[in-house]
Enzyme design. Structure first.
Site, PDB file in Angstrom:
ATOM      1  N   ARG A  84       0.592  -1.329   0.209  1.00  0.00           N
ATOM      2  CA  ARG A  84       0.150  -0.357   0.008  1.00  0.00           C
ATOM      3  C   ARG A  84       0.702   0.845   0.173  1.00  0.00           C
ATOM      4  NH1 ARG A  84      -4.396  -0.426   4.290  1.00  0.00           N
ATOM      5  NH2 ARG A  84      -5.213  -1.183   3.093  1.00  0.00           N
ATOM      6  N   ASP A  85       2.343   0.898   0.537  1.00  0.00           N
ATOM      7  CA  ASP A  85       2.791   2.384   0.915  1.00  0.00           C
ATOM      8  C   ASP A  85       4.186   2.418  -0.429  1.00  0.00           C
ATOM      9  OD1 ASP A  85       3.377   4.334   2.588  1.00  0.00           O
ATOM     10  OD2 ASP A  85       4.587   3.496   3.734  1.00  0.00           O
ATOM     11  N   LEU A  86       4.333   1.225  -1.096  1.00  0.00           N
ATOM     12  CA  LEU A  86       5.447   0.967  -1.792  1.00  0.00           C
ATOM     13  C   LEU A  86       5.644   1.793  -3.257  1.00  0.00           C
ATOM     14  CD1 LEU A  86       7.747  -1.507  -1.461  1.00  0.00           C
ATOM     15  CD2 LEU A  86       5.945  -2.345  -2.794  1.00  0.00           C
TER      16      LEU A  86
END
Lengths: 128, 597
Positions: A84-86
């Protein structure tokens, strides 16, 4: 803590979670295992045997929370799932040693994978 | 995030979100500006050859000059910009050259790159005494290490660097002050966010602060003071450095985590060039008796830094990278051999010269009072035909019979008397002291699981798995009967039953159901990477668990020990210059220089 009495739902959950017969006890040791694991509640804000977070590697990294561990030395506070943060990290070059940066090392990293949470198997491992 | 589970918003997310809104419109402009400052492409940077920390190391090799001087000018004294003012490990130079290739469009044949690395490692390297405190970095050890403790370092400096990478990368380099400054500039050029991530303080200094410098300025001052280009250690070492004289037979002893001690021999023969060597490695596991035969090659950089690779037969998957130090005196070589996608497997090893008889150690190292066992002394070139009287195990331990006496080992049936005094005994074989001890004990009172804090990484889907190996060591309380006191007896590696327990970091924690499994040998197998749709919030299979070792004594008593295991996310970049990567699906990812050493 024998003189304390649970008066709300959260407090009762704490009381139920710790060892029966040992009201209020919150204890854990990384090396001593001489009883029921249910005795242990190693909460995010507690680090029973340590003055600070334990980062389990000399080569580890210490953001709060960090890539491998959060600010308490555990994983509960990590941004999840990591996919989700990549791309946010990639675009902002926020974790340059962990995630390929878009400025220099992997400008096309997202080319084969528009949504990391769905297409995470298409993400390339980068050797800078 | 997972609402209702007590997990808070991550600082990483918040910060990166903030940075994104600021940085995205600015990135091209900002980076172009900073890059133009840090990397003037046409005109080679002028660098003062005079620095309080040293006057530079001339580059005299024509291949290095020809390869580098398009960007790095050489002055009349032979000083090459940047290169003359820093010293690094072979891995450090490999990494720099890779960066020149991948980011600065240098075209370089792998053979040329290897020769350049060789020259720079030898002539712009670091001395044994400089590397020793930081050898965990090149040996890829998972250890607890503190810059503050190891180097009396400043906390802010530590944070400035280790926010993104290991401090080991820093303390294995030596530079002039101007060079440390330029290194900071390089980081700010390549990674503009480093300014806000740690290099510069955001806002004024705290009221009353005695030191108003930005962290990066503190770092430049501290690193140039603690890790300068010119040091007594390097001056001394480089003046007398020569190719090592290490060809010959060496005895090997080591410890392979999870599998126990190993003993054997290593034949080192001279390779094609000075500093190149071929190896024939033969060893056996003391516990299982399993025999291993490996063959390999190595280069010794800087006169002492062994970098090799060995294989079992033709199997490329059996490759072990060898990182060792040849000790002064030329009689010992020690370090680590490792493999695994995160370098998590492999033994610690020590080689000692075996021109004559060498005694390496004994196994097992502990004996319960009133019991019998076969004790084996391992070595090389041992005299044969030895008898029971040749093995002296100390008071209360009797040699009953000899079962083997060969050049590589001596084995005997021994018995510890029921009333033998607990404690460690020095052991002698044919008058020679045996490294280690034979410890007589009454009970196993404590089990220590190591590493006490381990880490594994999810993998198997898109990225490799990072395993974690645990092992159990037994202790007896000793004469005072109290645990964790100085007289506790270390009984060594023991067989245990392995299990996992939840490490409750939040209410109703269920990590143990997802993170992976621990096998009968204490090896943790992490679960699949990627979001898990069966898990609340699509969390990855990350988590914290206890790994528990249960020892069962002969009388049925149980003793348990445990360690903390963190199962965490993969790395999406791999900086190690030697790495050859096999990824799930059989694809092979590597770099131009990665497969050589």
């Amino acid at each position: 803590m024998d003189h304390l009495k649970a008066i709300n739902q959260k407090a009762r959950r704490i009381q139920e979670h710790v060892a029966p017969g040992v009201p209020g006890e919150v204890a854990a040791s990384p090396v001593a295992a001489n009883g029921d694991a249910d005795l242990d509640v190693v909460a995010l804000e507690s680090s029973p045997d340590r003055s600070g977070p334990h980062i389990p590697l000399g080569c580890s990294l210490v953001f709060a929370p960090g890539w491998e561990v959060d600010s308490t030395g555990g994983t509960a506070g990590l941004c999840q799932p990591v996919e989700r943060d990549l791309f946010d990290c990639h675009l902002a070059c926020f974790w340059p040693a962990h995630v390929p940066d878009q400025l220099n090392h992997a400008p096309d990293w997202t080319g084969k994978c528009a949504a990391a949470q769905k297409d995470w198997r298409k993400i390339d491992l980068i050797f800078p | 995030m997972s609402p209702g589970r007590g997990r808070t918003g991550s600082g990483r997310n918040r910060a990166s979100g903030r940075m994104q809104s600021l940085s995205l419109p600015l990135v091209p402009t900002l980076s172009a500006f900073l890059l133009s400052v840090a990397f003037p492409p046409a005109a080679p940077a002028q660098q003062s050859g005079d620095d309080a920390n040293g006057t530079g190391i001339p580059v005299t090799d024509q291949l290095v000059i020809d390869t580098c001087d398009q960007c790095h000018a050489v002055d009349d004294d032979g000083m090459m910009t940047r290169v003359s003012y820093m010293r690094k490990t072979p891995e450090g130079w490999q990494q720099s050259i890779r960066r020149m290739v991948t980011l600065n469009d240098v075209e370089l044949e792998p053979e040329t790159a290897r020769d350049v690395v060789r020259y720079l490692s030898d002539h712009h390297g670091i001395a044994p005494e400089e590397l020793r405190p930081a050898r965990f970095e090149v040996e890829r050890r998972l250890i607890d290490w503190s810059y503050e403790e190891a180097h009396e370092g400043d906390e802010d400096v530590d944070r400035t660097c280790s926010s993104c990478h290991s401090m080991g990368r820093v303390v294995t380099q030596r530079r002039t002050k101007e060079e440390w400054d330029l290194l900071m500039s390089m980081h700010r050029g390549y990674y503009p966010l480093s300014d806000t991530q740690g290099f510069r303080r955001q806002g004024p200094a705290p009221r009353g602060a005695t030191d108003a410098r930005h962290p990066m300025d503190k770092a430049i001052d501290e690193l140039s003071g603690k890790f300068p280009l010119t040091t007594a250690e390097w001056t001394s070492w480089s003046a007398t450095m020569r190719p090592p004289r290490i060809a010959g037979t060496w005895a090997l002893r080591g410890h392979d985590p999870g599998r126990g001690p190993i003993y054997g021999t290593v034949e080192i023969s001279q390779g094609a060039d000075e500093g190149n060597f071929n190896t024939q490695i033969r060893y056996a596991y003391a516990r299982s008796g399993e025999q291993v035969e490996r063959d390999g090659r190595a280069i010794v950089y800087t006169g002492y830094q062994w970098r090799g690779r060995s294989f079992e037969g033709a199997s490329e998957e059996s490759a072990l990278r060898e990182v060792m130090m040849v000790e002064r005196g030329w009689n010992e070589i020690n370090g680590r051999w490792f493999a695994g996608d995160y370098d998590e497997f492999g033994p610690d090893v020590t080689l000692v010269r075996a021109d004559g008889p060498v005694v390496l150690g004994l196994h097992p190292g502990a004996l319960r009072s009133g019991s019998s066992a076969t004790v084996t002394v391992h070595g090389a070139n041992l005299p044969t035909g030895l008898g029971a009287a040749d093995l002296d195990l100390g008071p209360g331990v009797e040699v009953v019979s000899v079962t083997a006496s060969a050049p590589g080992m001596f084995a005997a049936e021994v018995t510890a008397a029921a009333d033998a005094a607990p404690g460690a005994r020095d052991v002698f074989l044919a008058g020679r002291p045996v490294p280690g001890h034979l410890t007589v004990y009454e009970t196993v009172d404590r089990i220590l699981v190591t590493p006490e804090a381990g880490m594994a990484r999810l993998g198997g889907g898109a990225f490799p798995r990072g395993y974690a190996q645990f092992e159990a060591t037994a202790f007896s309380n000793g004469a005072d009967g109290e645990p964790d006191t100085d007289d506790d007896l270390d009984l060594g590696f023991v067989d245990v039953e392995w299990s996992m327990e939840e490490y409750s970091a939040i209410f109703d924690d269920d990590d143990i159901e997802y993170v992976g499994s621990l096998d009968d040998n204490g090896l943790f197998h992490p679960a699949l990477d990627g979001p898990n749709p069966d898990r609340e919030g699509m969390r990855n299979n990350v988590g914290d668990v206890w790994t528990v070792a249960t020892y069962r004594g002969p009388d049925g008593t149980q003793v348990r020990g445990r360690a903390h295991l963190i199962v965490t996310v993969p790395l999406y970049m791999r900086w190690e210059p030697w790495r050859v990567q096999m990824v799930p699906g059989g694809a092979r990812r590597t770099s131009d220089m990665g497969s050589q050493r």
